[in-house]
Design an enzyme around this catalytic site. Structure first.
Site, PDB file in Angstrom:
ATOM      1  N   ALA A   1      -3.375  16.303 -41.994  1.00  0.00           N
ATOM      2  CA  ALA A   1      -4.831  16.418 -41.974  1.00  0.00           C
ATOM      3  C   ALA A   1      -5.229  17.127 -40.683  1.00  0.00           C
ATOM      4  O   ALA A   1      -4.402  17.332 -39.789  1.00  0.00           O
ATOM      5  CB  ALA A   1      -5.496  15.044 -42.053  1.00  0.00           C
ATOM      6  N   LYS A   2      -6.484  17.500 -40.588  1.00  0.00           N
ATOM      7  CA  LYS A   2      -7.009  18.093 -39.357  1.00  0.00           C
ATOM      8  C   LYS A   2      -8.518  17.962 -39.374  1.00  0.00           C
ATOM      9  O   LYS A   2      -9.145  17.924 -40.435  1.00  0.00           O
ATOM     10  CB  LYS A   2      -6.629  19.572 -39.244  1.00  0.00           C
ATOM     11  CG  LYS A   2      -6.529  20.059 -37.803  1.00  0.00           C
ATOM     12  CD  LYS A   2      -5.276  19.502 -37.141  1.00  0.00           C
ATOM     13  CE  LYS A   2      -5.063  20.062 -35.742  1.00  0.00           C
ATOM     14  NZ  LYS A   2      -3.804  19.609 -35.155  1.00  0.00           N
ATOM     15  N   GLY A   3      -9.102  17.910 -38.183  1.00  0.00           N
ATOM     16  CA  GLY A   3     -10.557  17.819 -38.076  1.00  0.00           C
ATOM     17  C   GLY A   3     -11.053  18.681 -36.943  1.00  0.00           C
ATOM     18  O   GLY A   3     -10.306  19.028 -36.028  1.00  0.00           O
TER      19      GLY A   3
END
Length: 450
Positions: A140-142
């Site tokens: 994931a990444k934000g």
């Protein structure tokens, strides 16, 4: 996700098409190959590397589509009242790519150029990175589109807490565990943990990279840089190039990763001749005094003002003669316009996505060995995993134990990658993606598509 829904989503998004479909669509619009590449995105670059490994594995198109499709993409607007009383609105994103091997895992960056495509690419890279490192996480990444230098500490805290409020239902210690990334660190993770705990109860495992005194892990701050050094050590061994102490190094980027890598390389006897930051670069043929340089940088002074070396244009740093070049800053710094000018024997990708597909092809033709990002900078997520385990155990490990376990993980991962590289006669980047794809595919198939 059902396979049919995955394929349908790909067609609707128009972002992860097979090579033939992509070329046909471009041709129908009169777009040349060069124009397609000029307009390329971070996500497209990642998928280009992935497809090379997918073709090596001869995966069917439907399985390729399943593996490339993000599970969830979320965009939110964060409304923050500034110290002046004015209202500002910031765009924020969280992309959850794949969780077949464990909870989603990936950093949270604050940068004025963050966009969904950038976050989507980095989320995908995290899936393959955790698989290469054999860490039981997904990817994931934000990110938040903001220039953190323009915000006060109080405004940054408000922004972070607003983000937690907006995404709290899709994160959690067993769901999705953020971590520090560009322009975020232990301070932001402490705010994140505190805000999430207000809603969900005491949850130190919701993020990693927290302050050591607030359920963080010893060794986490240096983990990515230390892992990079372990990776370089193994590469030099495997190529019979000698030890770290026998080589010269140039590092682009002197943030957390670059500074720690430089420090630890020097501890191992390596000669770090040049480093750069966003504004300047400094060079010393005899080797820089890294501890003195770090103290200089900690005082907020430009690297170019360091008296222990000479100032060089930061744009020329990549072209300095050295044994090992370490890009440790932003993505896409080595491309078709400059790859031929590099004068190094090895490239160790401590940054995420520092080399474009075109740049990578040129480096291969030159015989430069590239240690890929999904392995090289895997030390950060590895020690993040260690921190998460410690949070679940409510038991803190000694730093010596953390570093020893990290060394073992980096070494084991390299040997598996190197074996594929030799057996299939493919570049290390392809070998790394092949290994990652095998691990994720095995999990997907055993769990079932529906």
């Amino acid at each position: 996700m059902a396979l049919s829904y995955a394929i349908r989503g790909l067609v609707q998004q128009g972002q992860i098409l097979g090579p033939g479909l992509l070329q046909s669509a471009a041709a129908s619009l009169g777009i040349s190959a060069q124009q397609r590449r000029t307009a390329s995105s971070h996500a497209e670059n990642t998928n280009t590397f992935l497809r090379e490994a997918l073709n090596e594995l001869e995966y069917p198109e439907k399985l390729q589509k399943l593996l490339l499709t993000p599970k969830r993409e979320m965009g939110v607007e964060l409304v923050v009242q500034m110290d002046s009383g004015e209202i500002e609105v910031y765009n924020a994103f969280r992309v959850q790519h794949n969780n077949s091997r464990g909870p989603f895992k990936g950093g949270l960056r604050y940068h004025h150029q963050v966009d969904l495509d950038d976050v989507r690419s980095l989320a995908s890279l995290m899936t393959w990175k955790t698989a290469v490192m054999d860490i039981p996480f997904g990817g994931a990444k934000g990110g938040v589109t903001v220039d953190p230098k323009k915000l006060s500490e109080r405004e940054l805290e408000k922004l972070t807490r607003k983000l937690v409020q907006a995404i709290k239902e899709i994160i959690g210690p067993s769901e999705d565990i953020p971590a520090p990334d560009m322009n975020t660190g232990a301070r932001e993770m402490a705010w994140f943990f505190d805000e999430y705990s207000k809603y969900k109860g005491f949850s130190p495992g919701v993020v990693t990279g927290k302050p050591v005194h607030l359920h963080g892990s010893l060794g986490r701050e240096a983990a990515t840089g230390r892992g990079t050094v372990f990776a370089i050590r193994e590469m030099l061994k495997a190529t019979h190039a000698g030890k770290i102490q026998d080589h010269t190094f140039v590092i682009q980027g002197f943030g957390n990763v670059g500074a720690w890598a430089a420090d630890i390389l020097q501890e191992h006897g390596g000669k770090v001749q040049a480093v750069s930051d966003a504004s300047s670069a400094v060079y010393n043929e005899a080797g820089l005094d890294i501890k003195a340089l770090r103290a200089h940088a900690a005082g907020g002074k430009p690297l170019g003002e360091f008296t222990g070396g000479q100032t060089v244009p930061k744009e020329e740093l990549l072209y300095l003669p050295c044994d090992v070049l370490i890009p440790a800053a932003i993505g896409e710094v080595i491309d078709e316009t400059n790859a031929a000018k590099l004068q190094c024997k090895f490239v160790a990708e401590a940054a995420n996505g520092p080399t474009t597909p075109e740049g990578d092809a040129i480096l291969r033709d030159k015989g430069v060995v590239v240690l890929p990002d999904i392995y090289t900078n895997g030390g950060g997520v590895t020690v993040s995993f260690f921190e998460w385990v410690q949070n679940l155990q409510n038991f803190k490990w000694e730093e010596e134990d953390v570093n020893r376990k990290l060394d073992r993980k980096m070494t084991d991962a390299f040997h598996k990658m190197w074996t594929i590289h030799k057996e299939k006669n493919v570049p290390l980047r392809v070998a790394a993606f092949v290994k990652a794809l095998q691990e994720v595919t095995r999990a997907e198939i055993h769990r079932g598509f529906d």
